[in-house]
Every structure is written in structure tokens, then in C-alpha cells.
Scaffold this motif. Structure first.
Motif, PDB file in Angstrom:
ATOM      1  N   MET A  44       0.839  -1.196   0.000  1.00  0.00           N
ATOM      2  CA  MET A  44       0.000   0.000   0.000  1.00  0.00           C
ATOM      3  C   MET A  44       0.876   1.248   0.000  1.00  0.00           C
ATOM      4  O   MET A  44       1.861   1.331   0.736  1.00  0.00           O
ATOM      5  CB  MET A  44      -0.910   0.010   1.237  1.00  0.00           C
ATOM      6  N   ILE A  45       0.517   2.223  -0.829  1.00  0.00           N
ATOM      7  CA  ILE A  45       1.214   3.502  -0.875  1.00  0.00           C
ATOM      8  C   ILE A  45       0.521   4.443   0.108  1.00  0.00           C
ATOM      9  O   ILE A  45      -0.670   4.738  -0.040  1.00  0.00           O
ATOM     10  CB  ILE A  45       1.183   4.101  -2.289  1.00  0.00           C
ATOM     11  N   LEU A  46       1.247   4.906   1.108  1.00  0.00           N
ATOM     12  CA  LEU A  46       0.668   5.804   2.109  1.00  0.00           C
ATOM     13  C   LEU A  46       0.946   7.246   1.725  1.00  0.00           C
ATOM     14  O   LEU A  46       2.094   7.647   1.511  1.00  0.00           O
ATOM     15  CB  LEU A  46       1.268   5.521   3.486  1.00  0.00           C
ATOM     16  N   CYS A  47      -0.107   8.042   1.629  1.00  0.00           N
ATOM     17  CA  CYS A  47      -0.002   9.469   1.329  1.00  0.00           C
ATOM     18  C   CYS A  47      -0.231  10.236   2.629  1.00  0.00           C
ATOM     19  O   CYS A  47      -1.306  10.126   3.229  1.00  0.00           O
ATOM     20  CB  CYS A  47      -1.036   9.884   0.287  1.00  0.00           C
ATOM     21  N   ALA A  48       0.761  10.995   3.067  1.00  0.00           N
ATOM     22  CA  ALA A  48       0.678  11.721   4.333  1.00  0.00           C
ATOM     23  C   ALA A  48       0.827  13.212   4.077  1.00  0.00           C
ATOM     24  O   ALA A  48       1.888  13.668   3.640  1.00  0.00           O
ATOM     25  CB  ALA A  48       1.757  11.230   5.299  1.00  0.00           C
ATOM     26  N   GLY A  49      -0.227  13.964   4.332  1.00  0.00           N
ATOM     27  CA  GLY A  49      -0.192  15.403   4.094  1.00  0.00           C
ATOM     28  C   GLY A  49      -1.580  15.982   3.970  1.00  0.00           C
ATOM     29  O   GLY A  49      -2.585  15.288   4.140  1.00  0.00           O
ATOM     30  N   GLU A  50      -1.641  17.244   3.602  1.00  0.00           N
ATOM     31  CA  GLU A  50      -2.851  18.030   3.803  1.00  0.00           C
ATOM     32  C   GLU A  50      -4.083  17.589   3.021  1.00  0.00           C
ATOM     33  O   GLU A  50      -4.005  17.155   1.881  1.00  0.00           O
ATOM     34  CB  GLU A  50      -2.592  19.510   3.490  1.00  0.00           C
ATOM     35  N   SER A  51      -5.208  17.747   3.692  1.00  0.00           N
ATOM     36  CA  SER A  51      -6.521  17.762   3.054  1.00  0.00           C
ATOM     37  C   SER A  51      -7.160  19.088   3.430  1.00  0.00           C
ATOM     38  O   SER A  51      -6.894  19.639   4.506  1.00  0.00           O
ATOM     39  CB  SER A  51      -7.389  16.591   3.529  1.00  0.00           C
ATOM     40  N   LEU A  52      -7.989  19.611   2.546  1.00  0.00           N
ATOM     41  CA  LEU A  52      -8.615  20.907   2.775  1.00  0.00           C
ATOM     42  C   LEU A  52      -9.834  21.045   1.869  1.00  0.00           C
ATOM     43  O   LEU A  52     -10.139  20.145   1.083  1.00  0.00           O
ATOM     44  CB  LEU A  52      -7.619  22.047   2.517  1.00  0.00           C
TER      45      LEU A  52
ATOM     46  N   ALA B  18       5.340   2.104   0.500  1.00  0.00           N
ATOM     47  CA  ALA B  18       5.910   3.326  -0.060  1.00  0.00           C
ATOM     48  C   ALA B  18       5.224   4.506   0.600  1.00  0.00           C
ATOM     49  O   ALA B  18       4.084   4.407   1.072  1.00  0.00           O
ATOM     50  CB  ALA B  18       5.735   3.385  -1.576  1.00  0.00           C
ATOM     51  N   LEU B  19       5.920   5.648   0.618  1.00  0.00           N
ATOM     52  CA  LEU B  19       5.399   6.849   1.275  1.00  0.00           C
ATOM     53  C   LEU B  19       5.445   8.019   0.307  1.00  0.00           C
ATOM     54  O   LEU B  19       6.460   8.253  -0.361  1.00  0.00           O
ATOM     55  CB  LEU B  19       6.235   7.176   2.517  1.00  0.00           C
ATOM     56  N   PHE B  20       4.335   8.768   0.246  1.00  0.00           N
ATOM     57  CA  PHE B  20       4.282  10.003  -0.536  1.00  0.00           C
ATOM     58  C   PHE B  20       3.969  11.163   0.387  1.00  0.00           C
ATOM     59  O   PHE B  20       3.041  11.087   1.206  1.00  0.00           O
ATOM     60  CB  PHE B  20       3.213   9.918  -1.630  1.00  0.00           C
ATOM     61  N   ILE B  21       4.741  12.263   0.256  1.00  0.00           N
ATOM     62  CA  ILE B  21       4.517  13.461   1.070  1.00  0.00           C
ATOM     63  C   ILE B  21       4.604  14.702   0.181  1.00  0.00           C
ATOM     64  O   ILE B  21       5.072  14.626  -0.954  1.00  0.00           O
ATOM     65  CB  ILE B  21       5.554  13.592   2.210  1.00  0.00           C
ATOM     66  N   GLY B  22       4.177  15.847   0.718  1.00  0.00           N
ATOM     67  CA  GLY B  22       4.341  17.074  -0.047  1.00  0.00           C
ATOM     68  C   GLY B  22       3.372  18.155   0.367  1.00  0.00           C
ATOM     69  O   GLY B  22       2.697  18.076   1.397  1.00  0.00           O
TER      70      GLY B  22
ATOM     71  N   ARG C 214      12.952   1.371   5.205  1.00  0.00           N
ATOM     72  CA  ARG C 214      12.313   0.161   4.669  1.00  0.00           C
ATOM     73  C   ARG C 214      11.427   0.389   3.460  1.00  0.00           C
ATOM     74  O   ARG C 214      10.867  -0.571   2.923  1.00  0.00           O
ATOM     75  CB  ARG C 214      11.520  -0.552   5.757  1.00  0.00           C
ATOM     76  N   MET C 215      11.305   1.648   2.995  1.00  0.00           N
ATOM     77  CA  MET C 215      10.433   1.884   1.847  1.00  0.00           C
ATOM     78  C   MET C 215      10.880   3.122   1.082  1.00  0.00           C
ATOM     79  O   MET C 215      11.489   4.030   1.656  1.00  0.00           O
ATOM     80  CB  MET C 215       8.983   2.058   2.300  1.00  0.00           C
ATOM     81  N   PRO C 216      10.598   3.188  -0.228  1.00  0.00           N
ATOM     82  CA  PRO C 216      10.904   4.396  -0.998  1.00  0.00           C
ATOM     83  C   PRO C 216       9.985   5.543  -0.615  1.00  0.00           C
ATOM     84  O   PRO C 216       8.838   5.348  -0.210  1.00  0.00           O
ATOM     85  CB  PRO C 216      10.692   3.965  -2.454  1.00  0.00           C
ATOM     86  N   VAL C 217      10.508   6.755  -0.776  1.00  0.00           N
ATOM     87  CA  VAL C 217       9.782   7.976  -0.434  1.00  0.00           C
ATOM     88  C   VAL C 217       9.745   8.885  -1.656  1.00  0.00           C
ATOM     89  O   VAL C 217      10.766   9.111  -2.301  1.00  0.00           O
ATOM     90  CB  VAL C 217      10.465   8.715   0.738  1.00  0.00           C
ATOM     91  N   MET C 218       8.542   9.421  -1.957  1.00  0.00           N
ATOM     92  CA  MET C 218       8.396  10.421  -3.012  1.00  0.00           C
ATOM     93  C   MET C 218       7.908  11.719  -2.385  1.00  0.00           C
ATOM     94  O   MET C 218       7.038  11.702  -1.517  1.00  0.00           O
ATOM     95  CB  MET C 218       7.402   9.971  -4.084  1.00  0.00           C
TER      96      MET C 218
END
Length: 306
Positions: free
Chosen positions: A1-9, A117-121, A144-148
Motif C-alpha cells: 500500500m502507498i501511504l499518502c501523508a499530508g494536507e486535506s482541505l 511506499a510513502l508520498f509526502i508534499g 524500509r520503503m521508498p519515499v516520493m
């Protein structure tokens, strides 16, 4: 699973003499786009219990995004008032003390083994405490995982430029994949050519820099020859969510090819990267063809002419 961590608005989008509230946020949009494309995705960010927070949940669950890591908050939802000029979106954020902005490093949950995998921004990287929380999350996950990362730089939102530049320096050094627009590159390296700016960032550690250029398509800078994918010609409604959808296309393509792992990210080929560029540009084309951040479903990408 790709986890997306960051804003919602909530994007307050112009509609005649008034505004129409639409769920949005750079990282939130990417999570939904991933889910709609059929890539297993999860989302991590506090969601308010206010009416706007309730609006944010159905698009996530409707796209099959795992929201089990999202805490609920009594703080208010961030609002972004959108101004459209020639289809290009500009934003004014109302964010002080919001549910997401007050996320602290100590509030972070344990990240399950199912996350690969982790996605941030986005603006979630800028203020504290949430910026510090995202930085702590990256430091915890990257072994342990790639980061974008897609910083999606909004200069008017940055109160302390020196602190933000220092944080980006640290995050770029921990990232494997970076997405930047031409404006982002200019802000990061004023006066440098695109190739010079990209080379400098690659020198910090990332494997690939994906550079978007709207109607000019997208390019990938990496250890090999620069790669390019042409934009798909569509009638543009607006550009809200275009870059976010591009990010999802890149991640979905890499995941589909088995490259979105700690081992796989170190063995990327030109073909794999070009496939990611191509899916990113095709997905973004559908998003810009309709109002607001409304990323495509998998069947729509299949139906899009080559």
C-alpha cells in the motif's frame, strides 16, 4: 500500500459571484487518484469533525483509500480560496490552528507492514508542528520503503523561508523520487538552468526528478539521459489537482512494474521511468479537462486515446 501523508482541505472554487466548496489538498488528491487508478493506497492526516471534514471522507472511501490511520479532530478544516486566471489556479489559505496543521510528531501512529511506499508534499511541509511531524515520519519510514516528495512550493504561504529551505534540504536528501514544476526549480535554484537545478538536487540523493511543464509535457532527470513524455492535448477547464494526479500516475506505474520497493527503486531503468512519465501525463490530462480536482478512474485512462 502507498501511504499518502499530508494536507486535506476544502478548495473554495469560484462559481459566478460565489464559491463552491470542493474537497482537495495536494496529498489528499494524490491518495484519491491512486485509489481510482486501482493502486492500493492509504491516507494519513487529521480529519476535522466539522461539516467540511465530513465532506472530505466520501471521496476517500469511494476510491477505496484506507483511512484507518486518520485521526479525527475537533479543530477546523483548512480552507483554500481559489482564484482562476486563464485556467491557472492561485490560492489563499486559511489554516491557522487547523486540524491538520496541529499534527505533532508524537501524534504519529505506528505504520503497519502493509505500507510499502510513502508520498509526502504540499503545504503540510511548511508550518510546525505538522511539518516536523511529516519530517519525523519520513525519517522513520525511509529505511524500509521508498519515499516520493512533491513540495508544490507556495511562496506566499512560507512565513520563515530559511527554516523551510532547511527542511526541504533535509527532506530532499531522504527522498528517492522528487516531483518539481518549473516554478519549484526556479525557487529552489534561482538563476540556474533547469538541468543545473535538477543536477544539484540529484546530487543530494534522489534517484529521479520528475519535472512537469503543463502543455509542454514532463521530463525525468536521473543518472541516464533525460527522458520526456509529451502532454495529451485536451481542452483545459482548470489546472486544479493536475500535479497531484501526475504524482499518482507515476507512483501507480512504478508499483505496477514492481519498482516501488526499497530494492526496486535502486534498479530503475529508462523504460520503467518513461512508463511512469507517460501514465502521469495521461492521468493529469483528464484532470485538467474537468473542473476541480477530479482525477480519473482506471477505465478512463484505458479509454483515453494514445
Amino acid at each position: 500500500m502507498i501511504l499518502c501523508a499530508g494536507e486535506s482541505l476544502i478548495d473554495m472554487v469560484p462559481e459566478g459571484a460565489s464559491y463552491r466548496p470542493m474537497p482537495g489538498g495536494a496529498v489528499y488528491n494524490t491518495a484519491i487518484a491512486l485509489g481510482r487508478m486501482g493502486a492500493p493506497s492509504g491516507y494519513l492526516w487529521p480529519i476535522s469533525r466539522d461539516g467540511f471534514g465530513e465532506m472530505l471522507l466520501p471521496p476517500l472511501t469511494g476510491a477505496g483509500v484506507d483511512i484507518s490511520l486518520c485521526p479525527r479532530s475537533d479543530r477546523l478544516t483548512t480552507l483554500a480560496f481559489v482564484t482562476l486566471t486563464g485556467g491557472e489556479a492561485r490560492y489563499a489559505f486559511y489554516d491557522e490552528g487547523s486540524a491538520g496543521r496541529m499534527l505533532r510528531p508524537e501524534d504519529l501512529p505506528e505504520i503497519p507492514e502493509t505500507v510499502t511506499a510513502l508520498f509526502i508534499g504540499g503545504i503540510s511541509l511548511v508550518p510546525d508542528p505538522c511539518g516536523a511531524a511529516i519530517e519525523a515520519l519520513v525519517a522513520r519510514c525511509r529505511p524500509r520503503m521508498p519515499v516520493m516528495i512533491d513540495p508544490n512550493i507556495r511562496p506566499f504561504f512560507i512565513a520563515d523561508e530559511a527554516a523551510y529551505r532547511a527542511r526541504l534540504e533535509r527532506l530532499l536528501g531522504m527522498a528517492d523520487l522528487v516531483k518539481l514544476s518549473g516554478d519549484d526549480l526556479e525557487w529552489l535554484a534561482p538563476g540556474a538552468s533547469t538541468d543545473e537545478a535538477a543536477a544539484a538536487i540529484l546530487g543530494k540523493g534522489p534517484r529521479v526528478i520528475f519535472q512537469t511543464g503543463g502543455a509542454r509535457g514532463a521530463r525525468a532527470h536521473w543518472s541516464g539521459e533525460t527522458l520526456a513524455a509529451s502532454a495529451v492535448s485536451v481542452k483545459v477547464a482548470d489546472t486544479i489537482g493536475a500535479g497531484d494526479t501526475f504524482n499518482a500516475g507515476v507512483l501507480a506505474a512504478l508499483a505496477r512494474q514492481g519498482a516501488l520497493t526499497r530494492a526496486g527503486i535502486g534498479q530503475l531503468t529508462a523504460g520503467t521511468i518513461l512508463d511512469a512519465l507517460t501514465l502521469g501525463t495521461r492521468a493529469a490530462a483528464i484532470t485538467v479537462s474537468r473542473p476541480g480536482a477530479d482525477p480519473p478512474w482506471a477505465h478512463e485512462l484505458t479509454a483515453l486515446p494514445a
